[in-house]
Design a protein around this motif. Structure first.
Motif, PDB file in Angstrom:
ATOM      1  N   PRO A 200       0.808  -1.229   0.000  1.00  0.00           N
ATOM      2  CA  PRO A 200       0.000   0.000   0.000  1.00  0.00           C
ATOM      3  C   PRO A 200       0.838   1.273   0.000  1.00  0.00           C
ATOM      4  N   HIS A 201       2.133   1.158   0.414  1.00  0.00           N
ATOM      5  CA  HIS A 201       2.969   2.343   0.454  1.00  0.00           C
ATOM      6  C   HIS A 201       3.298   2.860  -0.947  1.00  0.00           C
ATOM      7  N   ASN A 202       3.033   2.037  -1.939  1.00  0.00           N
ATOM      8  CA  ASN A 202       3.287   2.465  -3.318  1.00  0.00           C
ATOM      9  C   ASN A 202       2.112   3.252  -3.918  1.00  0.00           C
ATOM     10  N   GLY A 203       1.037   3.343  -3.189  1.00  0.00           N
ATOM     11  CA  GLY A 203      -0.145   4.037  -3.709  1.00  0.00           C
ATOM     12  C   GLY A 203      -0.667   5.071  -2.735  1.00  0.00           C
ATOM     13  N   ILE A 204      -1.821   5.622  -3.091  1.00  0.00           N
ATOM     14  CA  ILE A 204      -2.568   6.529  -2.207  1.00  0.00           C
ATOM     15  C   ILE A 204      -3.968   5.955  -2.105  1.00  0.00           C
ATOM     16  N   ASP A 205      -4.294   5.397  -0.953  1.00  0.00           N
ATOM     17  CA  ASP A 205      -5.543   4.662  -0.777  1.00  0.00           C
ATOM     18  C   ASP A 205      -6.705   5.630  -0.537  1.00  0.00           C
ATOM     19  N   PRO A 206      -7.718   5.671  -1.429  1.00  0.00           N
ATOM     20  CA  PRO A 206      -8.845   6.594  -1.233  1.00  0.00           C
ATOM     21  C   PRO A 206      -9.857   6.114  -0.188  1.00  0.00           C
ATOM     22  N   VAL A 207      -9.780   4.858   0.226  1.00  0.00           N
ATOM     23  CA  VAL A 207     -10.785   4.314   1.146  1.00  0.00           C
ATOM     24  C   VAL A 207     -10.689   4.948   2.535  1.00  0.00           C
ATOM     25  N   PRO A 208      -9.496   4.996   3.173  1.00  0.00           N
ATOM     26  CA  PRO A 208      -9.438   5.678   4.469  1.00  0.00           C
ATOM     27  C   PRO A 208      -9.749   7.165   4.370  1.00  0.00           C
ATOM     28  N   VAL A 209      -9.497   7.777   3.224  1.00  0.00           N
ATOM     29  CA  VAL A 209      -9.879   9.175   3.024  1.00  0.00           C
ATOM     30  C   VAL A 209     -11.400   9.297   3.120  1.00  0.00           C
ATOM     31  N   ALA A 210     -12.100   8.385   2.460  1.00  0.00           N
ATOM     32  CA  ALA A 210     -13.561   8.389   2.507  1.00  0.00           C
ATOM     33  C   ALA A 210     -14.062   8.174   3.931  1.00  0.00           C
ATOM     34  N   CYS A 211     -13.435   7.243   4.647  1.00  0.00           N
ATOM     35  CA  CYS A 211     -13.850   6.979   6.027  1.00  0.00           C
ATOM     36  C   CYS A 211     -13.695   8.208   6.906  1.00  0.00           C
ATOM     37  N   GLN A 212     -12.599   8.923   6.744  1.00  0.00           N
ATOM     38  CA  GLN A 212     -12.381  10.144   7.514  1.00  0.00           C
ATOM     39  C   GLN A 212     -13.443  11.184   7.191  1.00  0.00           C
ATOM     40  N   MET A 213     -13.775  11.301   5.913  1.00  0.00           N
ATOM     41  CA  MET A 213     -14.774  12.293   5.508  1.00  0.00           C
ATOM     42  C   MET A 213     -16.141  11.995   6.125  1.00  0.00           C
ATOM     43  N   VAL A 214     -16.561  10.740   6.034  1.00  0.00           N
ATOM     44  CA  VAL A 214     -17.880  10.366   6.529  1.00  0.00           C
ATOM     45  C   VAL A 214     -17.997  10.683   8.011  1.00  0.00           C
ATOM     46  N   GLN A 215     -16.958  10.358   8.763  1.00  0.00           N
ATOM     47  CA  GLN A 215     -16.980  10.672  10.197  1.00  0.00           C
ATOM     48  C   GLN A 215     -16.994  12.171  10.440  1.00  0.00           C
ATOM     49  N   ALA A 216     -16.180  12.896   9.675  1.00  0.00           N
ATOM     50  CA  ALA A 216     -16.060  14.337   9.892  1.00  0.00           C
ATOM     51  C   ALA A 216     -17.342  15.077   9.527  1.00  0.00           C
ATOM     52  N   PHE A 217     -18.061  14.572   8.543  1.00  0.00           N
ATOM     53  CA  PHE A 217     -19.299  15.252   8.149  1.00  0.00           C
ATOM     54  C   PHE A 217     -20.282  15.359   9.311  1.00  0.00           C
ATOM     55  N   GLN A 218     -20.286  14.371  10.186  1.00  0.00           N
ATOM     56  CA  GLN A 218     -21.241  14.404  11.296  1.00  0.00           C
ATOM     57  C   GLN A 218     -20.906  15.479  12.322  1.00  0.00           C
ATOM     58  N   THR A 219     -19.646  15.946  12.316  1.00  0.00           N
ATOM     59  CA  THR A 219     -19.316  17.052  13.224  1.00  0.00           C
ATOM     60  C   THR A 219     -19.951  18.357  12.767  1.00  0.00           C
ATOM     61  N   ILE A 220     -20.328  18.431  11.493  1.00  0.00           N
ATOM     62  CA  ILE A 220     -21.041  19.621  11.026  1.00  0.00           C
ATOM     63  C   ILE A 220     -22.378  19.722  11.754  1.00  0.00           C
ATOM     64  N   VAL A 221     -23.051  18.583  11.877  1.00  0.00           N
ATOM     65  CA  VAL A 221     -24.351  18.548  12.546  1.00  0.00           C
ATOM     66  C   VAL A 221     -24.203  18.809  14.039  1.00  0.00           C
ATOM     67  N   THR A 222     -23.169  18.254  14.645  1.00  0.00           N
ATOM     68  CA  THR A 222     -23.042  18.338  16.103  1.00  0.00           C
ATOM     69  C   THR A 222     -22.239  19.532  16.600  1.00  0.00           C
ATOM     70  N   ARG A 223     -21.401  20.137  15.720  1.00  0.00           N
ATOM     71  CA  ARG A 223     -20.502  21.180  16.201  1.00  0.00           C
ATOM     72  C   ARG A 223     -20.520  22.480  15.394  1.00  0.00           C
ATOM     73  N   ASN A 224     -21.071  22.484  14.207  1.00  0.00           N
ATOM     74  CA  ASN A 224     -21.041  23.696  13.392  1.00  0.00           C
ATOM     75  C   ASN A 224     -22.364  24.435  13.330  1.00  0.00           C
ATOM     76  N   LYS A 225     -23.460  23.769  13.593  1.00  0.00           N
ATOM     77  CA  LYS A 225     -24.753  24.444  13.594  1.00  0.00           C
ATOM     78  C   LYS A 225     -25.278  24.553  15.022  1.00  0.00           C
ATOM     79  N   LYS A 226     -26.187  25.490  15.222  1.00  0.00           N
ATOM     80  CA  LYS A 226     -26.806  25.616  16.537  1.00  0.00           C
ATOM     81  C   LYS A 226     -27.620  24.359  16.841  1.00  0.00           C
ATOM     82  N   PRO A 227     -27.589  23.890  18.073  1.00  0.00           N
ATOM     83  CA  PRO A 227     -28.360  22.690  18.419  1.00  0.00           C
ATOM     84  C   PRO A 227     -29.852  22.811  18.138  1.00  0.00           C
ATOM     85  N   THR A 228     -30.365  24.030  18.119  1.00  0.00           N
ATOM     86  CA  THR A 228     -31.794  24.227  17.870  1.00  0.00           C
ATOM     87  C   THR A 228     -32.154  24.226  16.390  1.00  0.00           C
ATOM     88  N   ASP A 229     -31.147  24.253  15.523  1.00  0.00           N
ATOM     89  CA  ASP A 229     -31.390  24.169  14.077  1.00  0.00           C
ATOM     90  C   ASP A 229     -31.341  22.705  13.644  1.00  0.00           C
TER      91      ASP A 229
END
Length: 402
Positions: A200-229
């Motif tokens: 794997p060191h010979n490439g750039i694996d897009p799968v863990p990139v996707a996993c990081q994104m999916v997890q990070a997207f949920q912080t938008i809901v929990t940390r970037n918007k007001k809880p009442t929205d």
């Protein structure tokens, strides 16, 4: 409950029209037969008819008195691209097409009201009967507006009604402000560099990139918007790879975003874009981010929502008039409400027991859920006189004689 007698008397005839439409479902912008049925009925009652707005839309005009005031009543006409599982006599005759959301019933209720309004005209002003195509993803409301709906038929306000399974038949509900959410889709393509899975060191694996994104997207809901929205980010598809021993070149993420306000939607889209691009950069991958806005949020105007509530209470009483709990479903009536004052409300469709009356043998014992967009769904014809009466009472109160 104060139903209008002649609407009750004609309910069986309107029900037959509804079942005919149910048996011949047509998808968005293909509602030619349905539009023919609607137009012919309106014309038979002496109603002026205009056709072709939004491709297959129909607008009927009923005038009375001398007032310049006008109100619009909307019913949608299109079906869904799904196979019906019901086997009763009026089940869909076209495989892969089904009235699974009750648009046939919405059309029927407005036809019932149209007949009474044309025959009695106990109001002062103009009623525009808006039979809209392509609510199910086609944006028929937007297309009717583009074709000059509000210029050709200038109305002071517009109202829309949808059936609601699970709410008792005979009940109504409406709310101020947001009633339904915006509907939006995203597609993110992550491009890395393929390699042997053992190296794997010979490439750039897009799968863990996707996993990081999916997890990070949920912080938008929990940390970037007001809880009442309110906001929902749902990743519903991740596609990548062809073999277990190969690190893939690309990974694709798709899903939906729902919000009740455009402001929250703007924030969510921008934060998702930032997270996607910067996460990709951190791993050495490139990212293509696509975000498509479908329907805006359906936001009721306060005065019109209060007005509808008063009509409901007059018809069925306060005990059967409820506060509608906003849903993350979407509705293109939102386009009308962006252009005109109005309100979108619901009429209870019951729990599905009405289907047993016209199902035979084992079918009655094996009926599936009567939920919207379910292959066992059917509109409750008992609502036709109730919904028709509500429309008439709304017109008579909105366009009350001086």
């Amino acid at each position: 409950m104060k139903l209008i007698d002649n609407i009750v008397a004609s309910a069986a005839d309107i029900s037959a029209i509804r079942r005919d439409i149910h048996a011949h479902p047509e998808l968005c912008f293909q509602e030619v037969r349905t539009a023919d049925v609607v137009a012919q009925q309106l014309q038979s009652w002496g109603i002026e008819v205009h056709r072709g707005l939004g491709t297959t839309g129909v607008v009927g005009i009923i005038k009375a008195g001398t007032s310049a005031r006008a109100v619009g009543l909307r019913a949608d006409m299109d079906a869904l691209p799904m196979t019906e599982f019901n086997t009763f006599a009026h089940a869909s005759k076209h495989p892969g097409k089904m009235h699974a959301c009750g648009h046939d019933g919405h059309t029927a209720m407005l036809l019932a009201a149209a007949k009474h309004l044309a025959q009695h005209r106990d109001f002062d002003g103009t009623v525009y009967l808006v039979f809209q195509p392509a609510e199910e993803g086609g944006g028929g409301a937007r297309e009717m507006i583009k074709d000059g709906l509000f210029e050709r038929f200038p109305m002071d306000a517009i109202f829309g009604m949808h059936n609601w399974p699970g709410m008792a038949a005979g009940d109504f509900a409406v709310c101020r402000g947001p009633a339904m959410a915006s509907s939006n889709e995203f597609k993110i393509t992550i491009t890395g560099k393929g390699s042997h899975a053992a190296l794997p060191h010979n490439g750039i694996d897009p799968v863990p990139v996707a996993c990081q994104m999916v997890q990070a997207f949920q912080t938008i809901v929990t940390r970037n918007k007001k809880p009442t929205d309110a906001a929902v980010i749902s990743v519903t598809m991740i596609h990548t790879g062809e073999a277990t021993n190969v690190v893939p070149d690309t990974c694709e993420i798709q899903g939906t975003v729902r919000t009740f306000t455009v402001e929250v939607l703007d924030m969510v889209e921008q934060r998702m874009r930032d997270i996607a691009q910067h996460t990709g950069a951190a791993f050495g991958a490139t990212v293509n981010f696509e975000f498509h806005r479908n329907y805006p949020p359906t936001i009721n105007h306060h005065a019109e929502a209060d007005f509808v509530r008063s009509v409901m209470q007059d018809l069925v009483g306060p005990a059967h008039t409820h506060e509608f709990e906003p849903t993350m479903g979407a509705e293109d009536f939102s386009y009308f409400l962006q252009a005109k004052p109005g309100a979108y409300f619901v009429i209870g469709n019951g729990d599905g027991a009405h289907r047993a009356a016209y199902s035979l043998g084992h079918d009655a014992a094996h009926l599936g859920p009567c939920n919207l967009h379910n292959p066992h769904y059917d509109f409750n014809d008992d609502l036709i006189p109730l919904g028709g009466s509500l429309w008439v009472k709304l017109v008579e109160k909105y366009l009350a004689k001086g």
